[in-house]
Scaffold this active site. Structure first.
Site, mmCIF file in Angstrom:
data_model
loop_
_atom_site.group_PDB
_atom_site.id
_atom_site.type_symbol
_atom_site.label_atom_id
_atom_site.label_comp_id
_atom_site.label_asym_id
_atom_site.label_seq_id
_atom_site.Cartn_x
_atom_site.Cartn_y
_atom_site.Cartn_z
ATOM 1 C CG HIS A 258 -40.653 31.033 21.781
ATOM 2 N ND1 HIS A 258 -41.799 31.377 22.436
ATOM 3 C CD2 HIS A 258 -41.029 30.452 20.610
ATOM 4 C CE1 HIS A 258 -42.827 31.010 21.695
ATOM 5 N NE2 HIS A 258 -42.398 30.460 20.578
ATOM 6 C CG ASP A 311 -39.294 28.062 12.998
ATOM 7 O OD1 ASP A 311 -39.953 27.082 12.606
ATOM 8 O OD2 ASP A 311 -39.772 29.196 13.137
HETATM 9 N N1 ACO Z 1 -29.835 35.231 19.449
HETATM 10 C C1 ACO Z 1 -29.139 36.051 20.268
HETATM 11 N N2 ACO Z 1 -29.710 36.808 21.229
HETATM 12 C C2 ACO Z 1 -31.042 36.726 21.368
HETATM 13 C C3 ACO Z 1 -31.825 35.884 20.550
HETATM 14 C C4 ACO Z 1 -31.177 35.133 19.571
HETATM 15 N N3 ACO Z 1 -31.853 34.330 18.753
HETATM 16 N N4 ACO Z 1 -33.117 35.995 20.912
HETATM 17 C C5 ACO Z 1 -33.153 36.883 21.914
HETATM 18 N N5 ACO Z 1 -31.891 37.329 22.180
HETATM 19 C C6 ACO Z 1 -31.529 38.308 23.205
HETATM 20 C C7 ACO Z 1 -31.852 39.719 22.695
HETATM 21 O O1 ACO Z 1 -30.767 40.274 21.969
HETATM 22 C C8 ACO Z 1 -32.152 40.436 23.982
HETATM 23 O O2 ACO Z 1 -30.926 40.718 24.600
HETATM 24 P P1 ACO Z 1 -30.740 42.083 25.440
HETATM 25 O O3 ACO Z 1 -31.745 41.986 26.563
HETATM 26 O O4 ACO Z 1 -29.317 42.025 25.871
HETATM 27 O O5 ACO Z 1 -31.061 43.188 24.483
HETATM 28 C C9 ACO Z 1 -32.838 39.368 24.832
HETATM 29 O O6 ACO Z 1 -32.368 38.117 24.329
HETATM 30 C C10 ACO Z 1 -34.355 39.416 24.717
HETATM 31 O O7 ACO Z 1 -34.689 39.300 23.336
HETATM 32 P P2 ACO Z 1 -35.968 39.960 22.685
HETATM 33 O O8 ACO Z 1 -35.802 39.964 21.193
HETATM 34 O O9 ACO Z 1 -36.280 41.255 23.355
HETATM 35 O O10 ACO Z 1 -37.072 38.917 23.098
HETATM 36 P P3 ACO Z 1 -38.447 38.791 22.427
HETATM 37 O O11 ACO Z 1 -39.286 38.014 23.359
HETATM 38 O O12 ACO Z 1 -38.962 40.111 21.984
HETATM 39 O O13 ACO Z 1 -38.086 37.992 21.090
HETATM 40 C C11 ACO Z 1 -37.824 36.478 19.387
HETATM 41 C C12 ACO Z 1 -38.362 36.706 20.798
HETATM 42 C C13 ACO Z 1 -38.376 37.535 18.425
HETATM 43 C C14 ACO Z 1 -38.292 35.110 18.905
HETATM 44 C C15 ACO Z 1 -36.289 36.542 19.400
HETATM 45 O O14 ACO Z 1 -35.784 35.598 20.310
HETATM 46 C C16 ACO Z 1 -35.675 36.325 18.020
HETATM 47 O O15 ACO Z 1 -35.638 37.243 17.209
HETATM 48 N N6 ACO Z 1 -35.174 35.074 17.737
HETATM 49 C C17 ACO Z 1 -34.598 34.766 16.474
HETATM 50 C C18 ACO Z 1 -35.705 34.506 15.434
HETATM 51 C C19 ACO Z 1 -36.424 33.212 15.660
HETATM 52 O O16 ACO Z 1 -35.835 32.153 15.848
HETATM 53 N N7 ACO Z 1 -37.761 33.300 15.591
HETATM 54 C C20 ACO Z 1 -38.639 32.134 15.724
HETATM 55 C C21 ACO Z 1 -39.457 32.235 16.968
HETATM 56 S S1 ACO Z 1 -40.353 30.755 17.219
HETATM 57 C C22 ACO Z 1 -41.616 30.814 16.125
HETATM 58 O O17 ACO Z 1 -42.083 31.830 15.694
HETATM 59 C C23 ACO Z 1 -42.140 29.532 15.740
#
Ligand code: ACO
Length: 375
Positions: A258, A311
Protein backbone atom coordinates in the site's frame (compact mmCIF):
# COMPACT_ATOMS: atom_id res chain seq x y z
CA UNK A 1 17.43 20.99 -10.73
CA UNK A 2 13.85 20.73 -9.44
CA UNK A 3 13.12 18.14 -6.78
CA UNK A 4 10.78 15.61 -8.39
CA UNK A 5 8.37 13.68 -6.16
CA UNK A 6 7.62 10.63 -8.32
CA UNK A 7 4.04 9.51 -7.83
CA UNK A 8 3.62 12.55 -5.54
CA UNK A 9 4.80 10.21 -2.75
CA UNK A 10 4.76 11.97 0.61
CA UNK A 11 3.43 15.26 -0.83
CA UNK A 12 0.64 17.07 1.05
CA UNK A 13 -1.46 19.20 -1.33
CA UNK A 14 -4.50 20.15 0.82
CA UNK A 15 -6.05 19.78 4.27
CA UNK A 16 -8.98 17.52 5.01
CA UNK A 17 -11.43 16.55 7.74
CA UNK A 18 -12.53 13.46 5.79
CA UNK A 19 -10.30 10.69 7.07
CA UNK A 20 -7.10 10.31 9.05
CA UNK A 21 -4.62 7.59 8.17
CA UNK A 22 -1.53 6.73 10.20
CA UNK A 23 0.17 4.29 7.87
CA UNK A 24 2.92 3.45 10.35
CA UNK A 25 0.56 1.92 12.90
CA UNK A 26 -2.36 1.02 10.61
CA UNK A 27 -4.85 3.52 12.00
CA UNK A 28 -7.85 4.80 10.03
CA UNK A 29 -10.51 7.27 11.17
CA UNK A 30 -13.49 8.55 9.18
CA UNK A 31 -14.37 12.07 10.34
CA UNK A 32 -12.58 11.25 13.62
CA UNK A 33 -14.29 7.88 14.24
CA UNK A 34 -12.26 4.65 14.30
CA UNK A 35 -12.89 2.37 11.35
CA UNK A 36 -13.16 -0.52 13.84
CA UNK A 37 -16.10 1.12 15.64
CA UNK A 38 -17.84 1.89 12.37
CA UNK A 39 -17.21 -1.65 11.10
CA UNK A 40 -18.69 -3.13 14.27
CA UNK A 41 -21.54 -0.75 15.04
CA UNK A 42 -22.47 1.37 12.02
CA UNK A 43 -24.30 0.81 8.75
CA UNK A 44 -23.35 2.03 5.30
CA UNK A 45 -26.17 4.59 5.38
CA UNK A 46 -25.00 5.99 8.73
CA UNK A 47 -21.35 6.02 7.61
CA UNK A 48 -22.27 7.76 4.34
CA UNK A 49 -24.18 10.39 6.33
CA UNK A 50 -21.19 10.83 8.65
CA UNK A 51 -18.88 11.33 5.67
CA UNK A 52 -21.15 13.74 3.79
CA UNK A 53 -22.32 15.83 6.76
CA UNK A 54 -19.37 15.47 9.17
CA UNK A 55 -21.30 14.14 12.19
CA UNK A 56 -23.19 10.99 13.16
CA UNK A 57 -26.90 11.44 12.44
CA UNK A 58 -29.76 11.48 14.93
CA UNK A 59 -32.40 8.82 14.34
CA UNK A 60 -34.58 11.34 12.49
CA UNK A 61 -31.69 12.57 10.33
CA UNK A 62 -30.70 9.02 9.43
CA UNK A 63 -34.25 8.10 8.54
CA UNK A 64 -34.62 11.15 6.25
CA UNK A 65 -31.25 10.44 4.62
CA UNK A 66 -32.17 6.79 4.12
CA UNK A 67 -35.44 7.84 2.45
CA UNK A 68 -33.54 10.16 0.09
CA UNK A 69 -31.20 7.31 -0.87
CA UNK A 70 -34.09 4.89 -1.43
CA UNK A 71 -36.00 7.39 -3.58
CA UNK A 72 -32.89 8.08 -5.67
CA UNK A 73 -32.21 4.45 -6.66
CA UNK A 74 -33.97 4.31 -10.06
CA UNK A 75 -31.96 5.53 -13.05
CA UNK A 76 -33.42 7.37 -16.07
CA UNK A 77 -34.50 5.11 -18.96
CA UNK A 78 -32.02 6.71 -21.45
CA UNK A 79 -29.16 5.77 -19.08
CA UNK A 80 -30.54 2.22 -18.99
CA UNK A 81 -30.39 2.36 -22.81
CA UNK A 82 -26.72 3.46 -22.64
CA UNK A 83 -26.08 0.38 -20.48
CA UNK A 84 -27.82 -1.83 -23.06
CA UNK A 85 -25.74 -0.32 -25.87
CA UNK A 86 -22.44 -0.89 -24.06
CA UNK A 87 -23.31 -4.18 -22.34
CA UNK A 88 -20.36 -6.14 -23.78
CA UNK A 89 -17.77 -3.85 -22.14
CA UNK A 90 -16.05 -4.41 -18.77
CA UNK A 91 -18.49 -3.43 -15.99
CA UNK A 92 -16.17 -0.59 -14.93
CA UNK A 93 -16.28 0.85 -18.44
CA UNK A 94 -20.06 0.60 -18.42
CA UNK A 95 -20.21 2.19 -14.97
CA UNK A 96 -17.93 5.06 -16.05
CA UNK A 97 -20.04 5.67 -19.15
CA UNK A 98 -23.36 5.46 -17.31
CA UNK A 99 -22.22 7.78 -14.49
CA UNK A 100 -21.18 10.28 -17.13
CA UNK A 101 -24.54 9.85 -18.89
CA UNK A 102 -26.42 10.52 -15.62
CA UNK A 103 -25.18 14.13 -15.89
CA UNK A 104 -27.53 14.63 -18.84
CA UNK A 105 -30.55 13.93 -16.62
CA UNK A 106 -29.50 15.40 -13.26
CA UNK A 107 -31.41 18.63 -12.51
CA UNK A 108 -28.46 20.05 -10.55
CA UNK A 109 -25.72 19.08 -12.96
CA UNK A 110 -24.09 22.49 -13.39
CA UNK A 111 -24.81 23.78 -9.87
CA UNK A 112 -21.61 23.38 -7.85
CA UNK A 113 -23.04 24.78 -4.59
CA UNK A 114 -22.71 22.68 -1.43
CA UNK A 115 -26.46 21.99 -1.27
CA UNK A 116 -26.55 20.83 -4.90
CA UNK A 117 -23.44 18.71 -4.47
CA UNK A 118 -24.97 16.97 -1.47
CA UNK A 119 -28.14 16.28 -3.46
CA UNK A 120 -26.11 14.96 -6.39
CA UNK A 121 -23.84 13.01 -4.06
CA UNK A 122 -26.82 11.25 -2.49
CA UNK A 123 -28.28 10.48 -5.92
CA UNK A 124 -24.96 9.11 -7.19
CA UNK A 125 -24.50 6.98 -4.06
CA UNK A 126 -27.94 5.47 -4.68
CA UNK A 127 -27.69 5.18 -8.48
CA UNK A 128 -24.26 3.53 -8.83
CA UNK A 129 -25.44 0.14 -7.44
CA UNK A 130 -28.46 0.26 -9.76
CA UNK A 131 -26.18 0.74 -12.78
CA UNK A 132 -23.88 -2.12 -11.76
CA UNK A 133 -26.71 -4.58 -11.17
CA UNK A 134 -28.75 -3.53 -14.22
CA UNK A 135 -25.71 -4.05 -16.43
CA UNK A 136 -25.01 -7.50 -15.00
CA UNK A 137 -28.61 -8.56 -15.62
CA UNK A 138 -28.76 -7.07 -19.12
CA UNK A 139 -25.53 -8.75 -20.25
CA UNK A 140 -26.95 -12.06 -19.05
CA UNK A 141 -30.10 -11.50 -21.12
CA UNK A 142 -32.19 -10.90 -17.98
CA UNK A 143 -34.43 -7.92 -17.20
CA UNK A 144 -32.99 -5.42 -14.66
CA UNK A 145 -34.53 -5.69 -11.20
CA UNK A 146 -36.44 -2.59 -10.10
CA UNK A 147 -34.68 -1.24 -6.99
CA UNK A 148 -36.41 -1.97 -3.69
CA UNK A 149 -37.70 1.03 -1.77
CA UNK A 150 -37.62 -0.80 1.55
CA UNK A 151 -34.35 -2.77 1.68
CA UNK A 152 -31.10 -1.31 3.05
CA UNK A 153 -28.45 -0.09 0.60
CA UNK A 154 -26.44 -3.31 0.91
CA UNK A 155 -29.44 -5.68 0.87
CA UNK A 156 -30.87 -3.85 -2.15
CA UNK A 157 -27.57 -4.30 -3.98
CA UNK A 158 -27.70 -8.09 -3.57
CA UNK A 159 -31.43 -8.07 -4.35
CA UNK A 160 -30.91 -6.20 -7.64
CA UNK A 161 -28.02 -8.48 -8.55
CA UNK A 162 -29.69 -11.83 -7.89
CA UNK A 163 -33.41 -10.96 -8.05
CA UNK A 164 -34.03 -12.49 -4.66
CA UNK A 165 -34.16 -11.18 -1.13
CA UNK A 166 -30.72 -11.81 0.36
CA UNK A 167 -29.87 -13.82 3.44
CA UNK A 168 -29.54 -11.21 6.23
CA UNK A 169 -26.00 -12.45 7.02
CA UNK A 170 -24.96 -11.83 3.39
CA UNK A 171 -26.53 -8.37 3.45
CA UNK A 172 -24.65 -7.59 6.69
CA UNK A 173 -21.40 -8.67 5.05
CA UNK A 174 -22.04 -6.48 2.03
CA UNK A 175 -22.86 -3.59 4.35
CA UNK A 176 -19.54 -4.07 6.19
CA UNK A 177 -17.68 -4.17 2.88
CA UNK A 178 -19.30 -0.91 1.76
CA UNK A 179 -18.40 0.75 5.10
CA UNK A 180 -14.77 -0.35 4.83
CA UNK A 181 -14.47 1.01 1.28
CA UNK A 182 -16.36 4.27 1.82
CA UNK A 183 -13.44 6.70 2.14
CA UNK A 184 -9.66 6.69 2.11
CA UNK A 185 -8.12 10.11 1.78
CA UNK A 186 -6.26 11.13 -1.36
CA UNK A 187 -6.01 7.71 -2.97
CA UNK A 188 -5.59 7.75 -6.77
CA UNK A 189 -9.32 7.81 -7.61
CA UNK A 190 -10.18 10.49 -5.03
CA UNK A 191 -7.22 12.54 -6.25
CA UNK A 192 -8.43 12.19 -9.85
CA UNK A 193 -11.86 13.38 -8.67
CA UNK A 194 -10.27 16.39 -6.97
CA UNK A 195 -8.20 17.23 -10.07
CA UNK A 196 -11.35 17.18 -12.22
CA UNK A 197 -13.41 19.40 -9.93
CA UNK A 198 -10.48 21.73 -9.24
CA UNK A 199 -11.09 23.12 -12.74
CA UNK A 200 -14.66 23.76 -11.47
CA UNK A 201 -15.96 20.94 -13.61
CA UNK A 202 -19.13 19.40 -12.15
CA UNK A 203 -19.46 16.54 -9.66
CA UNK A 204 -20.49 14.01 -12.30
CA UNK A 205 -17.22 14.78 -14.11
CA UNK A 206 -15.29 14.23 -10.87
CA UNK A 207 -16.99 10.91 -10.13
CA UNK A 208 -16.51 9.78 -13.74
CA UNK A 209 -12.76 10.49 -13.42
CA UNK A 210 -12.69 8.62 -10.12
CA UNK A 211 -14.41 5.55 -11.59
CA UNK A 212 -11.95 5.59 -14.51
CA UNK A 213 -9.01 5.73 -12.12
CA UNK A 214 -10.27 3.04 -9.77
CA UNK A 215 -10.28 0.46 -12.56
CA UNK A 216 -6.52 -0.18 -12.58
CA UNK A 217 -5.03 -3.26 -10.89
CA UNK A 218 -2.75 -1.09 -8.75
CA UNK A 219 -5.87 0.42 -7.14
CA UNK A 220 -9.39 -1.05 -7.25
CA UNK A 221 -8.52 -3.96 -9.52
CA UNK A 222 -6.61 -5.84 -6.83
CA UNK A 223 -9.55 -7.84 -5.41
CA UNK A 224 -10.33 -9.26 -8.85
CA UNK A 225 -6.66 -10.13 -9.33
CA UNK A 226 -6.46 -11.79 -5.89
CA UNK A 227 -9.29 -14.13 -6.75
CA UNK A 228 -7.75 -14.93 -10.16
CA UNK A 229 -4.53 -15.74 -8.30
CA UNK A 230 -6.40 -17.99 -5.83
CA UNK A 231 -8.08 -19.80 -8.74
CA UNK A 232 -4.72 -20.24 -10.48
CA UNK A 233 -3.29 -21.70 -7.29
CA UNK A 234 -6.25 -24.06 -6.95
CA UNK A 235 -5.33 -25.88 -3.73
CA UNK A 236 -3.84 -24.64 -0.43
CA UNK A 237 -0.76 -26.89 -0.81
CA UNK A 238 0.24 -25.10 -4.02
CA UNK A 239 0.04 -21.60 -2.53
CA UNK A 240 3.55 -21.36 -1.16
CA UNK A 241 5.32 -22.47 -4.36
CA UNK A 242 3.14 -20.18 -6.48
CA UNK A 243 3.84 -17.10 -4.38
CA UNK A 244 7.56 -17.82 -4.12
CA UNK A 245 7.77 -18.21 -7.90
CA UNK A 246 5.94 -14.92 -8.43
CA UNK A 247 8.21 -13.10 -6.00
CA UNK A 248 11.33 -14.66 -7.55
CA UNK A 249 10.24 -13.14 -10.88
CA UNK A 250 9.78 -9.77 -9.13
CA UNK A 251 6.03 -10.00 -9.67
CA UNK A 252 3.66 -8.37 -7.22
CA UNK A 253 1.39 -10.44 -5.04
CA UNK A 254 -2.01 -8.82 -5.37
CA UNK A 255 -3.69 -7.71 -2.17
CA UNK A 256 -0.36 -6.80 -0.56
CA UNK A 257 1.40 -3.48 -0.29
CA UNK A 258 0.00 0.00 0.00
CA UNK A 259 1.26 3.48 -0.74
CA UNK A 260 0.43 4.67 2.78
CA UNK A 261 0.33 1.67 5.14
CA UNK A 262 3.57 0.29 6.53
CA UNK A 263 1.53 -1.92 8.87
CA UNK A 264 -1.49 -4.12 8.28
CA UNK A 265 -4.32 -2.23 6.58
CA UNK A 266 -6.81 -1.85 9.48
CA UNK A 267 -9.70 -2.72 7.15
CA UNK A 268 -8.24 -6.14 6.29
CA UNK A 269 -8.84 -7.69 9.72
CA UNK A 270 -12.62 -7.29 9.49
CA UNK A 271 -12.78 -8.93 6.08
CA UNK A 272 -10.35 -11.69 7.13
CA UNK A 273 -12.68 -12.78 9.94
CA UNK A 274 -15.76 -12.55 7.74
CA UNK A 275 -14.05 -14.38 4.88
CA UNK A 276 -13.23 -17.27 7.21
CA UNK A 277 -16.78 -17.38 8.63
CA UNK A 278 -18.37 -17.19 5.20
CA UNK A 279 -16.15 -19.94 3.81
CA UNK A 280 -17.22 -22.18 6.71
CA UNK A 281 -20.88 -21.20 6.29
CA UNK A 282 -20.71 -22.04 2.54
CA UNK A 283 -18.83 -25.28 3.17
CA UNK A 284 -16.01 -24.03 0.93
CA UNK A 285 -12.99 -23.54 3.21
CA UNK A 286 -10.54 -23.93 0.30
CA UNK A 287 -10.47 -20.27 -0.75
CA UNK A 288 -9.83 -18.98 2.74
CA UNK A 289 -7.14 -21.64 3.25
CA UNK A 290 -5.37 -20.58 0.04
CA UNK A 291 -5.45 -16.93 1.14
CA UNK A 292 -4.26 -17.91 4.61
CA UNK A 293 -1.27 -19.74 3.11
CA UNK A 294 -0.40 -16.75 0.92
CA UNK A 295 -0.64 -14.51 3.99
CA UNK A 296 1.81 -16.78 5.84
CA UNK A 297 4.30 -16.83 2.96
CA UNK A 298 4.19 -13.04 2.72
CA UNK A 299 4.93 -12.51 6.44
CA UNK A 300 8.70 -11.99 5.98
CA UNK A 301 7.84 -9.09 3.64
CA UNK A 302 6.22 -7.20 6.52
CA UNK A 303 9.73 -6.13 7.47
CA UNK A 304 9.93 -4.38 4.06
CA UNK A 305 6.62 -2.59 4.74
CA UNK A 306 4.55 -4.92 2.56
CA UNK A 307 1.44 -5.94 4.46
CA UNK A 308 -1.92 -7.31 3.52
CA UNK A 309 -4.41 -4.67 2.26
CA UNK A 310 -8.23 -4.43 2.26
CA UNK A 311 -8.60 -6.07 -1.13
CA UNK A 312 -6.93 -9.33 -0.20
CA UNK A 313 -9.95 -10.85 1.54
CA UNK A 314 -12.66 -8.85 -0.25
CA UNK A 315 -12.42 -10.95 -3.44
CA UNK A 316 -13.05 -14.25 -1.64
CA UNK A 317 -16.12 -12.79 0.05
CA UNK A 318 -17.62 -11.55 -3.21
CA UNK A 319 -16.80 -14.88 -4.85
CA UNK A 320 -18.54 -16.88 -2.15
CA UNK A 321 -21.53 -14.56 -2.33
CA UNK A 322 -21.77 -15.55 -6.00
CA UNK A 323 -20.71 -12.19 -7.44
CA UNK A 324 -18.97 -12.41 -10.86
CA UNK A 325 -15.27 -11.50 -10.66
CA UNK A 326 -15.49 -8.52 -12.99
CA UNK A 327 -17.96 -6.90 -10.56
CA UNK A 328 -15.40 -6.76 -7.75
CA UNK A 329 -14.09 -3.32 -8.76
CA UNK A 330 -17.60 -1.90 -9.35
CA UNK A 331 -18.51 -3.04 -5.81
CA UNK A 332 -15.52 -1.07 -4.51
CA UNK A 333 -16.80 1.91 -6.51
CA UNK A 334 -20.30 1.54 -5.05
CA UNK A 335 -18.88 1.73 -1.55
CA UNK A 336 -16.51 4.60 -2.34
CA UNK A 337 -19.00 7.10 -3.82
CA UNK A 338 -19.55 9.00 -0.50
CA UNK A 339 -15.79 9.35 -0.06
CA UNK A 340 -15.34 10.71 -3.58
CA UNK A 341 -18.22 13.12 -3.09
CA UNK A 342 -16.74 14.32 0.19
CA UNK A 343 -13.33 14.85 -1.41
CA UNK A 344 -14.96 16.82 -4.23
CA UNK A 345 -16.93 18.97 -1.78
CA UNK A 346 -13.77 19.75 0.19
CA UNK A 347 -12.00 20.67 -3.04
CA UNK A 348 -14.81 23.03 -4.16
CA UNK A 349 -14.91 24.51 -0.67
CA UNK A 350 -11.30 25.66 -0.70
CA UNK A 351 -10.48 25.40 -4.37
CA UNK A 352 -7.25 25.95 -6.18
CA UNK A 353 -6.61 24.49 -9.63
CA UNK A 354 -4.55 21.31 -9.14
CA UNK A 355 -1.75 21.82 -11.55
CA UNK A 356 1.66 20.43 -10.55
CA UNK A 357 4.83 20.68 -12.65
CA UNK A 358 6.76 18.20 -14.78
CA UNK A 359 10.52 18.24 -14.99
CA UNK A 360 11.37 18.45 -18.70
CA UNK A 361 14.08 15.95 -19.72
CA UNK A 362 13.71 16.07 -23.55
CA UNK A 363 15.91 17.81 -26.14
CA UNK A 364 16.06 21.61 -26.37
CA UNK A 365 15.89 24.15 -29.19
CA UNK A 366 15.77 21.66 -32.07
CA UNK A 367 15.66 23.12 -35.55
CA UNK A 368 12.32 22.65 -37.35
CA UNK A 369 12.93 20.83 -40.66
CA UNK A 370 10.25 21.16 -43.40
CA UNK A 371 8.59 17.77 -44.11
CA UNK A 372 10.11 17.31 -47.61
CA UNK A 373 13.63 17.76 -46.24
CA UNK A 374 13.39 15.10 -43.52
CA UNK A 375 15.54 11.98 -44.08
N1 ACO B 1 4.10 -7.91 -3.82
C1 ACO B 1 5.45 -7.96 -3.88
N2 ACO B 1 6.24 -6.88 -3.75
C2 ACO B 1 5.65 -5.69 -3.56
C3 ACO B 1 4.24 -5.57 -3.49
C4 ACO B 1 3.47 -6.72 -3.63
N3 ACO B 1 2.14 -6.68 -3.60
N4 ACO B 1 3.92 -4.28 -3.29
C5 ACO B 1 5.08 -3.60 -3.24
N5 ACO B 1 6.12 -4.47 -3.42
C6 ACO B 1 7.54 -4.10 -3.43
C7 ACO B 1 7.89 -3.50 -4.80
O1 ACO B 1 8.27 -4.50 -5.73
C8 ACO B 1 9.01 -2.56 -4.43
O2 ACO B 1 10.16 -3.33 -4.24
P1 ACO B 1 11.60 -2.75 -4.66
O3 ACO B 1 11.79 -1.52 -3.79
O4 ACO B 1 12.53 -3.87 -4.36
O5 ACO B 1 11.49 -2.40 -6.11
C9 ACO B 1 8.59 -2.05 -3.05
O6 ACO B 1 7.75 -3.06 -2.50
C10 ACO B 1 7.82 -0.74 -3.12
O7 ACO B 1 6.70 -0.95 -3.98
P2 ACO B 1 6.05 0.19 -4.87
O8 ACO B 1 5.17 -0.45 -5.91
O9 ACO B 1 7.11 1.13 -5.35
O10 ACO B 1 5.17 0.93 -3.80
P3 ACO B 1 4.00 1.87 -4.14
O11 ACO B 1 3.74 2.65 -2.91
O12 ACO B 1 4.26 2.63 -5.39
O13 ACO B 1 2.84 0.83 -4.49
C11 ACO B 1 0.96 -0.49 -4.56
C12 ACO B 1 1.75 0.53 -3.74
C13 ACO B 1 0.71 0.04 -5.98
C14 ACO B 1 -0.38 -0.71 -3.89
C15 ACO B 1 1.75 -1.81 -4.64
O14 ACO B 1 2.02 -2.27 -3.34
C16 ACO B 1 1.02 -2.88 -5.45
O15 ACO B 1 1.06 -2.86 -6.67
N6 ACO B 1 0.34 -3.85 -4.75
C17 ACO B 1 -0.39 -4.88 -5.41
C18 ACO B 1 -1.74 -4.34 -5.90
C19 ACO B 1 -2.71 -4.09 -4.79
O16 ACO B 1 -2.93 -4.91 -3.91
N7 ACO B 1 -3.34 -2.91 -4.86
C20 ACO B 1 -4.37 -2.50 -3.90
C21 ACO B 1 -3.90 -1.33 -3.10
S1 ACO B 1 -5.05 -0.97 -1.83
C22 ACO B 1 -6.32 -0.21 -2.59
O17 ACO B 1 -6.22 0.41 -3.61
C23 ACO B 1 -7.59 -0.32 -1.91
Amino acid sequence: MPEVHLGLKGVYFASTTSSFIDGEVGKLLYRGYAIHDLAEHSTFEETAYLLLYGALPTRAELSAFDQQLKQSRPIPEPVMEVIRLTKQAHPMDVLRTAVSALAAYDPDVSDNSLAANLRKGIRLTAQVPTIICAHDRIRKGLPPVTPSNTLSHAANFLYMLFDKHPDPADAKLMDLDFILHAEHGSNASAFACRVAVSSLADLHGGITAAVATLKGPAHGGAAEEVMKMAEDIGTPERAEAYVRERLAKHGKVMGFGHRVYRAEDPRARHLRERSRELAERCGEPRWYQILDHIHEVMKPYNAKGIWVNVDFYAGSIYYLLGVPEDLFIPIFAAGRVPGWVLQAIEQYDDNILLRPLLEYTGPMDLQYVPIDQRG
